[in-house]
Structure formats: structure tokens, C-alpha cells
Scaffold this motif. Structure first.
Motif, PDB file in Angstrom:
ATOM      1  N   PHE A 262       0.810  -1.217   0.000  1.00 52.83           N
ATOM      2  CA  PHE A 262       0.000   0.000   0.000  1.00 52.83           C
ATOM      3  C   PHE A 262       0.851   1.280   0.000  1.00 52.83           C
ATOM      4  O   PHE A 262       0.525   2.222  -0.731  1.00 52.83           O
ATOM      5  CB  PHE A 262      -0.995  -0.009   1.164  1.00 52.83           C
ATOM      6  N   PRO A 263       1.948   1.364   0.770  1.00 52.22           N
ATOM      7  CA  PRO A 263       2.783   2.562   0.664  1.00 52.22           C
ATOM      8  C   PRO A 263       3.356   2.783  -0.740  1.00 52.22           C
ATOM      9  O   PRO A 263       3.387   3.914  -1.231  1.00 52.22           O
ATOM     10  CB  PRO A 263       3.894   2.302   1.688  1.00 52.22           C
ATOM     11  N   VAL A 264       3.810   1.703  -1.395  1.00 51.50           N
ATOM     12  CA  VAL A 264       4.359   1.846  -2.747  1.00 51.50           C
ATOM     13  C   VAL A 264       3.256   2.187  -3.736  1.00 51.50           C
ATOM     14  O   VAL A 264       3.420   3.072  -4.593  1.00 51.50           O
ATOM     15  CB  VAL A 264       5.102   0.566  -3.172  1.00 51.50           C
ATOM     16  N   PHE A 265       2.113   1.512  -3.636  1.00 47.39           N
ATOM     17  CA  PHE A 265       1.003   1.816  -4.531  1.00 47.39           C
ATOM     18  C   PHE A 265       0.516   3.251  -4.344  1.00 47.39           C
ATOM     19  O   PHE A 265       0.084   3.899  -5.304  1.00 47.39           O
ATOM     20  CB  PHE A 265      -0.155   0.832  -4.286  1.00 47.39           C
ATOM     21  N   ALA A 266       0.552   3.755  -3.101  1.00 48.44           N
ATOM     22  CA  ALA A 266       0.124   5.132  -2.847  1.00 48.44           C
ATOM     23  C   ALA A 266       1.014   6.121  -3.587  1.00 48.44           C
ATOM     24  O   ALA A 266       0.538   7.135  -4.125  1.00 48.44           O
ATOM     25  CB  ALA A 266       0.129   5.424  -1.349  1.00 48.44           C
ATOM     26  N   GLU A 267       2.327   5.841  -3.614  1.00 49.35           N
ATOM     27  CA  GLU A 267       3.252   6.708  -4.350  1.00 49.35           C
ATOM     28  C   GLU A 267       2.943   6.683  -5.844  1.00 49.35           C
ATOM     29  O   GLU A 267       3.164   7.666  -6.553  1.00 49.35           O
ATOM     30  CB  GLU A 267       4.695   6.259  -4.109  1.00 49.35           C
ATOM     31  N   GLN A 268       2.441   5.563  -6.333  1.00 42.17           N
ATOM     32  CA  GLN A 268       2.103   5.407  -7.750  1.00 42.17           C
ATOM     33  C   GLN A 268       0.662   5.802  -8.043  1.00 42.17           C
ATOM     34  O   GLN A 268       0.218   5.735  -9.188  1.00 42.17           O
ATOM     35  CB  GLN A 268       2.333   3.954  -8.176  1.00 42.17           C
ATOM     36  N   ASP A 269      -0.075   6.199  -6.975  1.00 37.90           N
ATOM     37  CA  ASP A 269      -1.492   6.567  -7.085  1.00 37.90           C
ATOM     38  C   ASP A 269      -2.308   5.422  -7.681  1.00 37.90           C
ATOM     39  O   ASP A 269      -3.168   5.626  -8.533  1.00 37.90           O
ATOM     40  CB  ASP A 269      -1.650   7.831  -7.931  1.00 37.90           C
ATOM     41  N   GLU A 270      -2.013   4.205  -7.208  1.00 39.49           N
ATOM     42  CA  GLU A 270      -2.691   3.009  -7.688  1.00 39.49           C
ATOM     43  C   GLU A 270      -3.419   2.326  -6.533  1.00 39.49           C
ATOM     44  O   GLU A 270      -2.887   2.197  -5.439  1.00 39.49           O
ATOM     45  CB  GLU A 270      -1.683   2.019  -8.283  1.00 39.49           C
ATOM     46  N   PRO A 271      -4.657   1.872  -6.752  1.00 36.73           N
ATOM     47  CA  PRO A 271      -5.353   1.096  -5.725  1.00 36.73           C
ATOM     48  C   PRO A 271      -4.983  -0.379  -5.831  1.00 36.73           C
ATOM     49  O   PRO A 271      -4.369  -0.814  -6.812  1.00 36.73           O
ATOM     50  CB  PRO A 271      -6.825   1.301  -6.095  1.00 36.73           C
ATOM     51  N   LEU A 272      -5.358  -1.145  -4.827  1.00 39.14           N
ATOM     52  CA  LEU A 272      -5.227  -2.600  -4.887  1.00 39.14           C
ATOM     53  C   LEU A 272      -6.578  -3.171  -5.304  1.00 39.14           C
ATOM     54  O   LEU A 272      -7.592  -2.906  -4.656  1.00 39.14           O
ATOM     55  CB  LEU A 272      -4.815  -3.166  -3.527  1.00 39.14           C
ATOM     56  N   TYR A 286      -9.422  -1.281  -3.285  1.00 37.95           N
ATOM     57  CA  TYR A 286      -9.009  -0.707  -1.998  1.00 37.95           C
ATOM     58  C   TYR A 286      -7.990   0.406  -2.209  1.00 37.95           C
ATOM     59  O   TYR A 286      -6.925   0.185  -2.789  1.00 37.95           O
ATOM     60  CB  TYR A 286      -8.425  -1.790  -1.092  1.00 37.95           C
ATOM     61  N   GLU A 287      -8.313   1.586  -1.707  1.00 33.62           N
ATOM     62  CA  GLU A 287      -7.389   2.718  -1.750  1.00 33.62           C
ATOM     63  C   GLU A 287      -6.474   2.732  -0.533  1.00 33.62           C
ATOM     64  O   GLU A 287      -5.379   3.295  -0.582  1.00 33.62           O
ATOM     65  CB  GLU A 287      -8.164   4.036  -1.814  1.00 33.62           C
ATOM     66  N   TYR A 289      -5.061   0.502   3.191  1.00 36.34           N
ATOM     67  CA  TYR A 289      -4.952  -0.779   3.892  1.00 36.34           C
ATOM     68  C   TYR A 289      -6.049  -0.908   4.953  1.00 36.34           C
ATOM     69  O   TYR A 289      -6.611  -2.007   5.142  1.00 36.34           O
ATOM     70  CB  TYR A 289      -3.584  -0.928   4.548  1.00 36.34           C
ATOM     71  N   ASP A 290      -6.349   0.160   5.658  1.00 39.08           N
ATOM     72  CA  ASP A 290      -7.351   0.086   6.733  1.00 39.08           C
ATOM     73  C   ASP A 290      -8.685  -0.422   6.205  1.00 39.08           C
ATOM     74  O   ASP A 290      -9.378  -1.201   6.882  1.00 39.08           O
ATOM     75  CB  ASP A 290      -7.523   1.458   7.381  1.00 39.08           C
ATOM     76  N   HIS A 291      -9.065   0.014   5.018  1.00 40.79           N
ATOM     77  CA  HIS A 291     -10.317  -0.442   4.419  1.00 40.79           C
ATOM     78  C   HIS A 291     -10.248  -1.945   4.141  1.00 40.79           C
ATOM     79  O   HIS A 291     -11.192  -2.693   4.435  1.00 40.79           O
ATOM     80  CB  HIS A 291     -10.578   0.338   3.125  1.00 40.79           C
ATOM     81  N   LEU A 292      -9.134  -2.391   3.587  1.00 40.05           N
ATOM     82  CA  LEU A 292      -8.970  -3.822   3.300  1.00 40.05           C
ATOM     83  C   LEU A 292      -9.015  -4.641   4.588  1.00 40.05           C
ATOM     84  O   LEU A 292      -9.699  -5.667   4.648  1.00 40.05           O
ATOM     85  CB  LEU A 292      -7.657  -4.055   2.559  1.00 40.05           C
ATOM     86  N   GLU A 293      -8.302  -4.194   5.614  1.00 36.78           N
ATOM     87  CA  GLU A 293      -8.287  -4.952   6.861  1.00 36.78           C
ATOM     88  C   GLU A 293      -9.685  -5.020   7.475  1.00 36.78           C
ATOM     89  O   GLU A 293     -10.099  -6.066   7.995  1.00 36.78           O
ATOM     90  CB  GLU A 293      -7.318  -4.329   7.858  1.00 36.78           C
ATOM     91  N   ALA A 304      -9.205 -16.731   0.137  1.00 44.55           N
ATOM     92  CA  ALA A 304      -9.074 -17.294  -1.210  1.00 44.55           C
ATOM     93  C   ALA A 304      -9.065 -16.201  -2.270  1.00 44.55           C
ATOM     94  O   ALA A 304      -8.496 -16.381  -3.352  1.00 44.55           O
ATOM     95  CB  ALA A 304     -10.211 -18.277  -1.476  1.00 44.55           C
ATOM     96  N   ASP A 305      -9.698 -15.066  -1.986  1.00 48.27           N
ATOM     97  CA  ASP A 305      -9.678 -13.935  -2.916  1.00 48.27           C
ATOM     98  C   ASP A 305      -8.506 -13.003  -2.633  1.00 48.27           C
ATOM     99  O   ASP A 305      -7.923 -12.416  -3.556  1.00 48.27           O
ATOM    100  CB  ASP A 305     -10.988 -13.146  -2.809  1.00 48.27           C
ATOM    101  N   LEU A 306      -8.172 -12.853  -1.347  1.00 45.31           N
ATOM    102  CA  LEU A 306      -7.081 -11.964  -0.965  1.00 45.31           C
ATOM    103  C   LEU A 306      -5.735 -12.465  -1.468  1.00 45.31           C
ATOM    104  O   LEU A 306      -4.929 -11.684  -1.997  1.00 45.31           O
ATOM    105  CB  LEU A 306      -7.039 -11.828   0.564  1.00 45.31           C
ATOM    106  N   LYS A 307      -5.477 -13.750  -1.312  1.00 41.88           N
ATOM    107  CA  LYS A 307      -4.142 -14.273  -1.587  1.00 41.88           C
ATOM    108  C   LYS A 307      -3.682 -14.048  -3.032  1.00 41.88           C
ATOM    109  O   LYS A 307      -2.547 -13.588  -3.248  1.00 41.88           O
ATOM    110  CB  LYS A 307      -4.060 -15.755  -1.209  1.00 41.88           C
ATOM    111  N   PRO A 308      -4.480 -14.360  -4.049  1.00 40.04           N
ATOM    112  CA  PRO A 308      -4.006 -14.102  -5.419  1.00 40.04           C
ATOM    113  C   PRO A 308      -3.728 -12.620  -5.678  1.00 40.04           C
ATOM    114  O   PRO A 308      -2.756 -12.281  -6.360  1.00 40.04           O
ATOM    115  CB  PRO A 308      -5.152 -14.615  -6.294  1.00 40.04           C
TER     116      PRO A 308
END
Length: 342
Positions: A262-272, A286-287, A289-293, A304-308
Motif C-alpha cells: 500500500f505505501p508503494v502503490f500510494a506513491e504510484q497513485d494506484e489502488p489494490l 481498496y485505496e 490498507y485500513d479499508h482492506l483490513e 481465497a480472494d485476498l491471496k491471489p
């Protein structure tokens, strides 16, 4: 950028700051304060190192001068984890790997100063100060300070005790206002605050859980992602990782996402993006980490969805470093001849 915002950058994604007030004061009083981190070039670097090194991008963004110490003498002093004949090769590998991680985190590795311990630790001013520390420090105090760092045994070698004192002294020798390291380094830097004339402020990174649950082990391949792991290997490791539904504690998959992806994606302005079949609700974006958690704990996001999704994201973050290192097979072979063919 004011001191409070700079302090936020310096302390975010960390386990502890000693102390936040001291750091704000340093940042208010000095335009370019100096932070350092030291690494002993022993085994291959892995994703746990990456989460720690990513933090250097925050230091640069906050306007700090950053020094990375490649602590070559330390690598031998800690129970001879690196033999003398491999110190130079492993030091070169560590510097190259760290440069790759900094670049992958979105920062400029040329803005970081790299120093080797042998550049200054054999000189008279340093050795005289080291002798002073040796004379002033009890064996039990040195053992306690380094208990989470150097290899322990019932009959410890002197090298581990000297290692601890040298690391404390490095803060002063390198002129660091702030010492940075994993939370396992805390005891050593508290010793530095006790013994040095100018006590450093400290910032500590969390230690990630292993993929098999519990503490990450450098000697257990399945517990960590190596920087040279292929996308396929990463996917296999994440698929087999300890990641119980709804549980956060000791969940290395979630920790990789929180402290690296999430820190690296934030620098790239990319969601997960978590891809799911429409019958199970469709894709999730997810924009933060808190939302994902929160979704994971609530049962809205299944392992099963998170891992891939996690495996793909981790591979994307690691890919530039992997390509940088595997593109230099001679470097790897010279540093780790038991693993790589020249």
C-alpha cells in the motif's frame, strides 16, 4: 513543509519513535538533519528488508540526509555469519539490492550516501572511542542491549558484544541525529542514548511475521519472499501462507500489504484490486490498507480472494528489484556461491 508534517513522514508506518517530540524538535531546528540505518551484509535480502528500506523514501521526502551503512565488519563479528573472503562481494550485493529497493519505492537512490564500516571503523578516532565504551560497559549490559540482534548462545563470543558497542558508536561516528532500524535494534540504540554525548532520536520499523505464522525466519524459505523470487514462486508462497479468515495477528500476508504494497502503490497513485467472480460480489478496490483490513476482519474479504491479489501486488512491487539483481548473475554468484552458479 512544516516540522509537524515532516515528522509525520518520518514516523509513519513505524513501530515506535523515541521520541516524537525530539524528532519534531530536530526537524524544526535543522533544515537537513541526518538519519542513518546500518545493515550487516550476511544472508540474501528479502521482503522484510524491503519494508524497512521503503521507509528511506519517506526520509528523503521529509528533507533528511540519509546514510546507509553497509556494516561489513559487523557481518563477521556476529558469529562469523559472513566469512572475511565474502565481505566485499556481499557488501556490493547489499548496496545494489538497497539501491534497487529505494528506486522501486519511488525515491532516488543517488540521494543516499553509502558507507562501509571498514571506511572508518579501523581508524584511530573510532577505535579509541570503542575502547572507551568497552571499558565503561559491563558484559551483562552489552548482552542485554544486543539480545535481539546478535546470535545468542550459552557461551557467547566476544564478537557479538563488540558488535553491539560498535553499532551504538556508529550513530556518533556518522553524525546521525536520528537512528533508524528494526524494532529488534531498540536495545542497542537505547544503549547509544545512554552512552553517547549527543543522544540520538530513534525510529523503529516493525518486524514482519513469517508466511508460516510467527516470526519470519531467514533460514526458512517458505516463511519469506526473497527479492529474486519469480512471480510463480511468490504466488506459491502466498497461496500456502498462514492467513486465517478474519485474523490479523501473525498474518504475514496482511503485513506485507500494510507496510510495503500500500505505501508503494500510494506513491504510484494506484489502488489494490481484488478480483472476484460476479457470483461472489465482483471485484473489490481498496485505496487504503485500513479499508482492506476492515473488510477482512468483517468477513467481507475471503483469504481465497485476498491471496491471489496479494501475490500479484507483491510481485509487481518486487519485480524491478528482482530484475536488477537477476540481471547481474556474477554479483549474486560472488556474494552467495553456495546458491548461485557463476
Amino acid at each position: 513543509m512544516d516540522a509537524a508534517e515532516r515528522a509525520r513522514l518520518v514516523t509513519r508506518y513505524t513501530e515506535e519513535a523515541v521520541t516524537r517530540d525530539e524528532i519534531e524538535s530536530i526537524l524544526a531546528d535543522r533544515d537537513e538533519p541526518h538519519v542513518y540505518i546500518g545493515y550487516a551484509p550476511t544472508g540474501e535480502m528479502h521482503i522484510g528488508h524491503f519494508t524497512t528500506m521503503r521507509k528511506l523514501a519517506d526520509f528523503l521526502a521529509a528533507g533528511l540526509e540519509v546514510t546507509v551503512l553497509i556494516a561489513d565488519l559487523h557481518a563477521h563479528l556476529d558469529d562469523e555469519k559472513s566469512p572475511f573472503e565474502l565481505l566485499d562481494a556481499r557488501s556490493r550485493y547489499y548496496e545494489e539490492a538497497i539501491r534497487g529497493m529505494i528506486a522501486a519505492a519511488g525515491a532516488d537512490p543517488s540521494a543516499i550516501e553509502f558507507v562501509r564500516g571498514t571506511d572508518y571503523q579501523l581508524d584511530e578516532p573510532y577505535t579509541l572511542e570503542l575502547y572507551r565504551l568497552i571499558a565503561d560497559t559491563t558484559i551483562s549490559r552489552a548482552q542485554r542491549a544486543g539480545s535481539e540482534v546478535v546470535r545468542a548462545s550459552e557461551n557467547p563470543k566476544l564478537g557479538g558484544l563488540v558488535y553491539t558497542l560498535m553499532q551504538a558508536l556508529d550513530v556518533s561516528a556518522l553524525g546521525a541525529d536520528i537512528a533508524y532500524g528494526g524494532i529488534d535494534q531498540r536495545g542497542i540504540y537505547m544503549l547509544a542514548r545512554e552512552t553517547l554525548d549527543e543522544k540520538p532520536a530513534c525510529v523503529f520499523a516493525p518486524l514482519l511475521s513469517g508466511l508460516t505464522g510467527g516470526k519470519m525466519s531467514a533460514s526458512e524459505a517458505s516463511s519469506k519472499v526473497n527479492l529474486t523470487d519469480s512471480a510463480e514462486v511468490i504466488a506459491e508462497k502466498i497461496e500456502g501462507a498462514y492467513c486465517p479468515q478474519g485474523e490479523v495477528e501473525d498474518n504475514g500476508v496482511l503485513e506485507y500489504l500494510e507496510y510495503l504494497v500500500f505505501p508503494v502503490f500510494a506513491e504510484q497513485d494506484e489502488p489494490l484490486v481484488v478480483e472476484r467472480p460476479e457470483e461472489y460480489g465482483g471485484d473489490l478496490t481498496y485505496e487504503t490498507y485500513d479499508h482492506l483490513e476492515a473488510d477482512y476482519v468483517a468477513g467481507e474479504l475471503h483469504p481465497a480472494d485476498l491471496k491471489p491479489a496479494a501475490a500479484a501486488a507483491i510481485s509487481d512491487v518486487v519485480a524491478p528489484v528482482r530484475d536488477r539483481l537477476t540481471g547481474q548473475p556474477q554479483l549474486l554468484a560472488e556474494a552467495y556461491p553456495e546458491t548461485y552458479d557463476a
